[in-house]
Write a protein that holds these residues in place. Sequence first.
Motif, mmCIF file in Angstrom:
data_model
loop_
_atom_site.group_PDB
_atom_site.id
_atom_site.type_symbol
_atom_site.label_atom_id
_atom_site.label_comp_id
_atom_site.label_asym_id
_atom_site.label_seq_id
_atom_site.Cartn_x
_atom_site.Cartn_y
_atom_site.Cartn_z
ATOM 1 N N LYS A 1 -0.496 4.584 8.577
ATOM 2 C CA LYS A 1 0.018 5.939 8.776
ATOM 3 C C LYS A 1 0.989 6.031 9.942
ATOM 4 O O LYS A 1 2.029 6.685 9.835
ATOM 5 N N ASN A 2 0.668 5.400 11.076
ATOM 6 C CA ASN A 2 1.512 5.510 12.270
ATOM 7 C C ASN A 2 2.008 4.155 12.763
ATOM 8 O O ASN A 2 2.171 3.946 13.964
ATOM 9 N N GLY A 3 2.234 3.221 11.851
ATOM 10 C CA GLY A 3 2.703 1.921 12.316
ATOM 11 C C GLY A 3 3.194 1.018 11.207
ATOM 12 O O GLY A 3 2.975 1.259 10.024
ATOM 13 N N GLN A 4 3.869 -0.041 11.628
ATOM 14 C CA GLN A 4 4.384 -1.065 10.726
ATOM 15 C C GLN A 4 4.306 -2.417 11.418
ATOM 16 O O GLN A 4 4.406 -2.516 12.644
ATOM 17 N N PHE A 5 4.153 -3.461 10.610
ATOM 18 C CA PHE A 5 4.237 -4.830 11.104
ATOM 19 C C PHE A 5 5.390 -5.494 10.368
ATOM 20 O O PHE A 5 5.387 -5.557 9.137
ATOM 21 N N LEU A 6 6.394 -5.983 11.114
ATOM 22 C CA LEU A 6 7.638 -6.480 10.526
ATOM 23 C C LEU A 6 7.872 -7.945 10.865
ATOM 24 O O LEU A 6 7.531 -8.406 11.963
ATOM 25 N N PHE A 7 8.466 -8.678 9.926
ATOM 26 C CA PHE A 7 8.955 -10.030 10.158
ATOM 27 C C PHE A 7 10.463 -9.968 10.338
ATOM 28 O O PHE A 7 11.145 -9.177 9.689
ATOM 29 N N GLN A 8 10.997 -10.827 11.214
ATOM 30 C CA GLN A 8 12.430 -10.817 11.506
ATOM 31 C C GLN A 8 13.016 -12.210 11.349
ATOM 32 O O GLN A 8 12.447 -13.196 11.802
ATOM 33 N N LEU A 9 14.172 -12.290 10.716
ATOM 34 C CA LEU A 9 14.921 -13.534 10.576
ATOM 35 C C LEU A 9 16.389 -13.225 10.834
ATOM 36 O O LEU A 9 16.962 -12.343 10.185
ATOM 37 N N GLY A 10 16.995 -13.928 11.785
ATOM 38 C CA GLY A 10 18.388 -13.636 12.106
ATOM 39 C C GLY A 10 19.031 -14.706 12.960
ATOM 40 O O GLY A 10 18.516 -15.818 13.108
ATOM 41 N N ASN B 1 0.860 -1.182 0.000
ATOM 42 C CA ASN B 1 0.000 0.000 0.000
ATOM 43 C C ASN B 1 0.899 1.236 0.000
ATOM 44 O O ASN B 1 2.133 1.128 -0.024
ATOM 45 N N GLU B 2 0.313 2.404 0.037
ATOM 46 C CA GLU B 2 1.106 3.630 -0.064
ATOM 47 C C GLU B 2 2.060 3.790 1.116
ATOM 48 O O GLU B 2 3.170 4.303 0.965
ATOM 49 N N TYR B 3 1.680 3.322 2.297
ATOM 50 C CA TYR B 3 2.547 3.468 3.458
ATOM 51 C C TYR B 3 3.675 2.438 3.433
ATOM 52 O O TYR B 3 4.810 2.722 3.802
ATOM 53 N N THR B 4 3.348 1.209 2.971
ATOM 54 C CA THR B 4 4.386 0.198 2.836
ATOM 55 C C THR B 4 5.442 0.653 1.846
ATOM 56 O O THR B 4 6.643 0.486 2.060
ATOM 57 N N SER B 5 5.013 1.233 0.751
ATOM 58 C CA SER B 5 5.954 1.719 -0.259
ATOM 59 C C SER B 5 6.845 2.819 0.305
ATOM 60 O O SER B 5 7.999 2.957 -0.082
ATOM 61 N N ALA B 6 6.298 3.611 1.252
ATOM 62 C CA ALA B 6 7.098 4.686 1.841
ATOM 63 C C ALA B 6 8.213 4.154 2.712
ATOM 64 O O ALA B 6 9.198 4.838 2.962
ATOM 65 N N GLY B 7 8.065 2.896 3.199
ATOM 66 C CA GLY B 7 9.137 2.263 3.956
ATOM 67 C C GLY B 7 9.479 2.989 5.234
ATOM 68 O O GLY B 7 8.654 3.169 6.110
ATOM 69 N N TYR B 8 10.718 3.458 5.326
ATOM 70 C CA TYR B 8 11.255 3.991 6.568
ATOM 71 C C TYR B 8 10.586 5.283 7.019
ATOM 72 O O TYR B 8 10.708 5.672 8.176
ATOM 73 N N SER B 9 9.825 5.970 6.139
ATOM 74 C CA SER B 9 9.270 7.268 6.497
ATOM 75 C C SER B 9 8.062 7.178 7.422
ATOM 76 O O SER B 9 7.592 8.181 7.935
ATOM 77 N N VAL B 10 7.509 5.967 7.639
ATOM 78 C CA VAL B 10 6.380 5.806 8.546
ATOM 79 C C VAL B 10 6.799 6.220 9.951
ATOM 80 O O VAL B 10 7.840 5.806 10.459
#
Length: 481
Positions: A434-443, A284-293
Amino acid sequence: MRAYGRLLVVLVLMNHQAHAGDISGAPAMVPPEILGDFSSLWSNNVINTGFEPDEYRTQQIGLQFDISPRWGLVFDYSILTADLDNPVLPGFVGRLDEINLSLMHELYRAHPDANNFAVLEMGAGIRAYGDYDGNRIQNAFHRLINNGVNHYPYVETETSMAIFWLKGDYQKLYPLPLGREQENAWQAGYWFSTTGLVSGEGQRDAALSANAVMRNQIMTFWLGLREDWREDYELDFVQQATALSESGTSFTFGFGLGPLVFETALGLDDKLSYSRLIWTAVENEYTSAGYSVQADNAMALNYLLPDIEAELQYRRTLSHRMELFGQPHTWFVFELHYGEPAYEEFVDVNDPLQQTTVTSMYSEIHQIAVGVDFEWRKQQYFRRAWPYLTLLAGQRTEKLKADSGATSGQESEKVSSAVLEVSSGIRYNVYSWKNGQFLFQLGITGNYPLASETVTFAQTQRELLQPNLSMNLGFSLNFGF
């Protein structure tokens, strides 16, 4: 503390998944376009409808992601068990682990309009059977949720083979007079899906499903019937019993809501039932913005394999960006860590009458730590995924316990030490608003206690607080106020 450890694992189960009803090694059978370019899949009997015991394909963890517009990778890891009541060799128990990795290629795609969709995919890869720590994973998980521990011996099968699969989907939708605004417009129709797989050992799998579908831009619902076939799984009785349990007709229901997909299936012949969760990337538009959220807080749940140690983290953005290979996004981190991994386990006696004596010891681990976390999220380099590095220091406490054998119910003295923790890997932006992200982590995570301790348990001296290195899988919810 044990109660909070169980809560952590329940939360883990709500964020990871596999697909006990899908063909192992092939992509998940869900409506077309519901999966993004990255998906994490998890299935386990613990979230099913209660008609299936915790046996056969007891847990499956999968990853599916695109590496280019028409190419991708499919990975899954399964734990297989057969109990005393298995239909192939009654009175015997056994265990086996399965790993699949395949390269996926899209052969054909037809998408003439918003309501029509057809796709044909193929894949080739490798399947391996053996002892891949499934015993440690299942029993550590069962201890944390206070479930029974299964001391099943591994069957002798250790082999690998090539696999080849083919998958096709067709969906036809019609507009509905619901929702006046374009973004709320609903469509309904049907979806057909079929998958076939063959292996170098002659194993054959097939599945066919027919479903009614209803969806808009945010939600998707489907309801249907599915038929599964599993043939020539004759390397051992564990594989045979698992194949029988997954064959037959099932009633399926599923829904997708943003990045979350859930499906449950109930076998009409009482052989197959499963539920699965999928977290999938949604553009979506916010996902595309990436780090700017704008999201200055984060709650993260990670778990370490193969011992199922759970980490719950709170992260808060620091106003000062430290100099470390540039100026990365910098977080303050507070972490709680809990686990009950196996320490030592062996079978003393195992005969056809199942007169088995098992000595099983495990360590109970508590850890509290604070530190910093760095994320290199420059838009020109990392749009959807970026590397991270976490540095923590705290206190770690361990003690030994026994849940079977002559020492069952006993525990050692508690020992503790200062500990350093380092974690590094990749975080992937699954979904943004707009004010959040949901992230997956692998490490990878390493824990280094500064002082080891020796305890006397079961009339033997044993070392605790040893350094360890684990795979780290997890999710984080970044949010702003």
